[in-house]
Design an enzyme around this catalytic site. Structure first.
Site, PDB file in Angstrom:
ATOM      1  N   ASP A  96      15.387  31.151  33.970  1.00 38.94           N
ATOM      2  CA  ASP A  96      15.659  29.738  34.232  1.00 38.94           C
ATOM      3  C   ASP A  96      17.136  29.442  34.445  1.00 38.94           C
ATOM      4  OD1 ASP A  96      16.143  30.132  31.327  1.00 38.94           O
ATOM      5  OD2 ASP A  96      16.461  27.963  31.329  1.00 38.94           O
ATOM      6  N   ASP A  99      20.347  32.925  30.886  1.00 42.28           N
ATOM      7  CA  ASP A  99      19.763  33.866  29.932  1.00 42.28           C
ATOM      8  C   ASP A  99      18.547  34.531  30.564  1.00 42.28           C
ATOM      9  OD1 ASP A  99      17.932  31.787  29.934  1.00 42.28           O
ATOM     10  OD2 ASP A  99      18.735  30.912  28.098  1.00 42.28           O
ATOM     11  N   TYR A 248      13.020  23.790  25.663  1.00 41.50           N
ATOM     12  CA  TYR A 248      12.367  22.929  26.645  1.00 41.50           C
ATOM     13  C   TYR A 248      11.225  22.158  25.989  1.00 41.50           C
ATOM     14  CZ  TYR A 248      15.040  25.159  30.353  1.00 41.50           C
ATOM     15  OH  TYR A 248      16.057  25.600  31.162  1.00 41.50           O
ATOM     16  N   GLU A 495      26.918  26.293  32.872  1.00 38.04           N
ATOM     17  CA  GLU A 495      25.642  26.982  33.062  1.00 38.04           C
ATOM     18  C   GLU A 495      24.868  26.316  34.198  1.00 38.04           C
ATOM     19  OE1 GLU A 495      22.206  29.127  30.409  1.00 38.04           O
ATOM     20  OE2 GLU A 495      23.046  27.255  29.637  1.00 38.04           O
TER      21      GLU A 495
END
Length: 528
Positions: A96, A99, A248, A495
């Site tokens: 995603d 990571d 999430y 990120e």
């Protein structure tokens, strides 16, 4: 309180000096106009290049065995035993962000948005020569969902563990962290995840309907089963898969995803039962109740409301369901007006530089989805020859598209930092992206094993730029004062995520077409 007043002086010398001052001011104004014009010309953006780069990003995020035509050459095969522990093949899909966990909900939203972009802007993407790459990006995710949906009422929700994954800083090719897989089923429901995955597969089925009809039908079959599963066995997926809660969590619940999934199945099948589901559950599920100012992997209402608004253009739907669809439209317009800062009540905040601002952490995800929905709604108004009414103020489709363009231009470098937040685009962009694979020497260059904490010691803490440029990644972006710190440990800003870039694919294509039309016909109106 009045300011100081200057009395009229009829002295000829005063008049001469005043005339000189006026001429000097006029010269300054002319100089400013020339400089502004030059700056406007200098900041004309190459949207076709941005489109090409955005699709490269998805190749950098691939998990599994990479294909022969892989263009991001600093990546290699990874996650080749995913699912083995549970006796299923879960190799493939997308990481995603920076990571190596494969989270099902944001991955599905990514595929939905990529597919929606192709559905709306297929011709423009094809004209830019990127349609095949867009197909590949969608199919890479859709292929994984086929694997993850192992039986009608079982969907594998996640591979990897966020906690152990974040403990290590490694290349995906070196992973030593847990690859435990988590699923939802009849006893452990996840209607939000099932609904979004159904939406993704239904949308992808539309994309491949003409070019790959067998594959399209397979995707549709899975989408229908997933929707029935999610609707019959209701519950939030983060209550069944607790490992996802810190990363999430489904804050909005599952009702928006069930409406969203039904809407996409209605579009993919023309089966009236799905549209009836959207109509019959409009009130109870919040479809015509929630007035929302964000659209994201978690909250689907604004996207659903825009899709419902488009149905009013069809006379059959307008006649049969017009009353409910109009209520959906009113909520869609609330979202659009809030982005345009034209709501009497709640508007989306903006930075001083004009960027929509919702949250400090990864704010760009909300900007890219807003740019997409604004562009879609502008086209809707253009096609229907109708304006938007924001609390009595009439707004034309041109103004909506111009604002969407301003957000994209901010992303590409028209901002106080003079920085592109799309990595690899333009002369200045983030070079210390919070991304494990990009921040460590490429596996193809150095196959020497890099351990879990070794990556933190030798690579994470380095002040040098990342050795690999993760082209096309849209990072989290600046703070509310338009400030940005390009530091690897500043993950709230540096990120990037797949669902940041996905909505921009279609918008870049649209803007590229308009730019090309303007260049060939300078008198053409910007939003025609």
């Amino acid at each position: 309180m009045k300011g100081p007043q200057i009395k009229n002086n009829k002295n000829p010398r005063f008049a001469f000096v005043k005339q000189q001052q006026q001429q000097h001011c006029l010269l300054i104004l002319i100089s400013i106009f020339i400089n502004v014009s030059a700056a406007a010309t200098a900041t004309a953006f190459d949207y076709a290049d941005a489109l090409s780069k955005s699709l490269l990003y998805f190749e950098a995020q691939r998990s599994g065995r990479l294909p022969y035509n892989q263009r991001v050459t600093w990546r290699d095969h990874s996650g080749l035993t995913d699912g083995l522990e549970q006796g299923v093949d879960l190799v493939g899909g997308y990481y995603d962000a920076g990571d190596h966990v494969k989270f099902g909900l944001p991955m599905a939203f990514t595929v939905t948005m990529l597919s929606w972009g192709v559905i709306e802007f297929r011709e423009q993407i094809a004209a830019a020569g990127e349609l095949e790459h867009a197909f590949e990006a969608i199919k890479w995710g859709a292929d994984y969902f086929i694997k993850a949906h192992t039986s009608p009422n079982v969907l594998w929700a996640e591979v990897g563990d966020g906690d152990t994954d974040h403990y290590c800083w490694q290349r995906p090719e070196d992973m030593t962290t847990s690859r435990h897989a988590y699923k939802i089923d009849e006893n452990n429901p996840g209607s939000d995840l099932a609904g979004e995955t159904a939406a993704a597969m239904a949308a992808a089925s539309i994309v491949f309907k003409k070019t790959n009809p067998h594959y399209s039908q397979l995707l549709l079959h899975h989408a229908q089963q997933l929707f029935e599963f999610g609707d019959k066995f209701r519950g939030k997926y983060d209550e069944s898969v607790e490992a996802v809660k810190s990363y999430y969590a489904s804050v909005s619940g599952y009702m928006d995803e069930l409406l969203w999934g039904a809407m996409w199945l209605s579009k993919a099948t023309d089966n009236d039962k799905y549209l009836q589901y959207v109509i019959n559950n409009a009130d109870n599920f919040g479809g015509i109740g929630w007035a929302i100012t964000e659209f994201s992997w978690d909250v689907k209402y604004a996207g659903l409301q825009v899709m419902a608004s488009k149905l009013l253009a069809k006379e059959q739907h307008k006649k049969q369901y017009g009353h409910i669809l109009e209520q959906y439209r009113l909520k869609a317009e609330y979202y659009i007006c809030s982005c345009l800062n034209k709501n009497n009540g709640s508007n989306v905040d903006r930075t001083r530089g004009g960027l929509l601002y919702i949250r400090p952490w990864n704010n760009m995800q909300y900007v890219s989805t807003a740019a997409f929905l604004l562009t879609i709604y502008s086209d809707l108004l253009l096609d229907s020859n109708q304006p938007l009414n924001c609390n009595g103020e009439i707004v034309g489709h041109q103004e909506i598209l111009s604002f969407a363009k301003s957000q994209v231009d901010y992303i590409l470098g028209s901002n106080p930092m003079n920085m592109s937040y799309l990595v690899g685009y333009g002369p200045k962009y983030p070079t210390r992206v919070h991304h494990r694979g990009a921040s460590i020497v490429s596996y193809r260059e150095n196959k020497g094993f890099i351990g879990c904490t070794q990556g933190y010691d030798n690579w994470y803490s380095r002040v040098d730029q990342n050795p690999n440029v993760i082209v096309g990644a849209l990072v989290g972006g600046p703070d509310w004062r338009d400030n940005f710190m390009d530091q690897r440990n500043n993950y709230m800003q540096t990120e990037a995520c797949t669902y940041n870039t996905a909505p921009l694919v279609g918008v870049f294509a649209k803007l590229s077409q308009l730019e090309e039309q303007r260049n060939s016909n300078p008198s053409l109106v910007a939003s025609s």
